[in-house]
Design an enzyme around this catalytic site. Sequence first.
Site, short mmCIF file in Angstrom:
data_model
loop_
_atom_site.label_atom_id
_atom_site.label_comp_id
_atom_site.label_asym_id
_atom_site.label_seq_id
_atom_site.Cartn_x
_atom_site.Cartn_y
_atom_site.Cartn_z
N CYS A 129 0.84 -1.20 0.00
CA CYS A 129 0.00 0.00 0.00
C CYS A 129 0.88 1.26 0.00
CB CYS A 129 -0.93 0.02 1.21
SG CYS A 129 -1.95 1.50 1.21
N ARG A 258 -8.90 -2.90 -10.54
CA ARG A 258 -9.84 -1.87 -11.00
C ARG A 258 -10.73 -2.30 -12.15
NH1 ARG A 258 -5.05 2.38 -11.30
NH2 ARG A 258 -4.05 0.41 -11.83
C1 LIG Z 1 -9.52 1.79 -4.66
C2 LIG Z 1 -8.34 0.87 -4.46
C3 LIG Z 1 -8.15 0.28 -3.23
C4 LIG Z 1 -7.07 -0.60 -3.04
N1 LIG Z 1 -6.93 -1.23 -1.84
C5 LIG Z 1 -5.96 -2.18 -1.69
C6 LIG Z 1 -5.87 -2.96 -0.50
O1 LIG Z 1 -6.69 -2.84 0.42
N2 LIG Z 1 -4.87 -3.87 -0.42
C7 LIG Z 1 -3.95 -4.06 -1.44
O2 LIG Z 1 -3.07 -4.91 -1.33
N3 LIG Z 1 -4.03 -3.33 -2.56
C8 LIG Z 1 -5.01 -2.42 -2.72
N4 LIG Z 1 -5.12 -1.76 -3.90
C9 LIG Z 1 -4.21 -2.10 -5.00
C10 LIG Z 1 -4.83 -3.21 -5.87
O3 LIG Z 1 -4.98 -4.39 -5.14
C11 LIG Z 1 -3.95 -3.48 -7.11
O4 LIG Z 1 -2.69 -3.90 -6.66
C12 LIG Z 1 -3.77 -2.25 -7.99
O5 LIG Z 1 -4.99 -1.56 -8.16
C13 LIG Z 1 -3.22 -2.64 -9.36
O6 LIG Z 1 -4.05 -3.58 -9.99
P1 LIG Z 1 -5.14 -3.14 -11.11
O7 LIG Z 1 -4.41 -2.34 -12.14
O8 LIG Z 1 -5.68 -4.43 -11.64
O9 LIG Z 1 -6.16 -2.30 -10.43
C14 LIG Z 1 -6.16 -0.85 -4.10
C15 LIG Z 1 -6.36 -0.23 -5.32
C16 LIG Z 1 -7.43 0.63 -5.51
C17 LIG Z 1 -7.62 1.27 -6.86
#
Ligand SMILES: Cc1cc2nc3c(=O)[nH]c(=O)nc-3n(C[C@H](O)[C@H](O)[C@H](O)COP(=O)(O)O)c2cc1C
Length: 393
Positions: A129, A258
């Site tokens: 995070c 996302r």
């Molecule tokens: C709104 C939001 C909340 C997120 N909350 C977490 C979380 O609680 N724990 C975590 O490991 N990653 C969190 N992430 C990161 C996502 O798990 C992921 O690693 C990141 O969005 C990249 O993947 P994507 O491009 O498929 O979205 C969050 C991302 C977003 C956009």
Amino acid sequence: MKMLREARRTTVLGRLRVSNRVGVLRSDLMRVGSVDIGPGALLAPMEAVTDLPFRTICEEHGAALTYTEFLSAEALIRGAEKVVGRMWPSLGGRRFAVQVFGRDPIVVAAAAVAAAEIGACLVDINMGCPARKVTAGMCGSALMREPALAASLVRAVRAALPSNIPVTIKQRIGWNDLSINAAEFALRMVEAGAALVTVHGRTRDQGFSGPVRLASIAAVRAALPKEIPVVGNGDVKTIDDYLRMKRETGCDAVMIGRAARGNPWLFRAILALETGAPLPARPSIAEQWQVWRRHADMVVQYTNDKMRLHELRKTLAWYSRGLYGGAELRHKAFQENQPAAVLALGERFFAALHAREQSRAETGESDYPGGLAARSLARHLRRHGEGEKRCAD
Ligand SMILES: Cc1cc2nc3c(=O)[nH]c(=O)nc-3n(C[C@H](O)[C@H](O)[C@H](O)COP(=O)(O)O)c2cc1C
């Protein structure tokens, strides 16, 4: 089927790819410690997104595993109602993962035990995070600068959990461009007891934009023992992105965040690709309508009074993305002040789109943009042809 069962029984560790005698039915199982994860993509943990309704919809559309959002270990063991309430087990006895964050090994281990007690099939420690509120407490991605502390968290959780519940981690590729340490860091976590490593292919400084560094995810895959699955994550929005992530990193599975918002059909398409099933058609408006409504009904059922209106607006916004009239709908939804009014707005929106789709079908016209999964499937087939539909073969 006998061979399939036999192969499943005899495999001890690692990713298993088996086929039956005629080579039509294939099954991919990813073994994490003693837990088998089925084929398909994993749903990423997302704060304020991956609640029970969201996870349920993704599970019903083929997500191989879903995660809760990250939960403060300290708040969990303090019994903070708001945080404990987010650790809701998946419906229908389906497996789910709980993600926790913290920096005190005793506290994180106690939270992991609480997660196991409510039925988590694995416990993931957040080491990725980027938010200041988290890194300021030296949690999340800040742990990538403190591998010794991070390893002690993994060791403490491993020692506290029952042996059948794996501990896993989710990390980035490093803190910034000057400190890319994804592979060494991951190896150290595995030596401490992590049974699976998920890598979001960006540095902490990149946040959620800029290029995803697939080579760094590949470096993690190369550094870890084969029996430890590596999950690639970052910007997978289409079937082509999914295939590229697998091809260029060698990862054992892919995690989607996302792009799953309002588009659970991406999981369905990936599951079909991985199992050699016929690729699903794009979701009709009737199907999108029905899935939005199911999602919204669960929001009504499982969300408290204070959050219900906000969550319903958010849900409608996700499902209307890319649809005709969606921008206007979202504008209206954010002006409504009652949950029932947002539901009625959504009903009218999808009813009108459905009528439009029907009349266009009668005249042979089609100008709906369709969902992302549908568009990416069409693009994939155009590029690679029908012959690659069974891409798991
Ligand atoms: C709104 C939001 C909340 C997120 N909350 C977490 C979380 O609680 N724990 C975590 O490991 N990653 C969190 N992430 C990161 C996502 O798990 C992921 O690693 C990141 O969005 C990249 O993947 P994507 O491009 O498929 O979205 C969050 C991302 C977003 C956009």
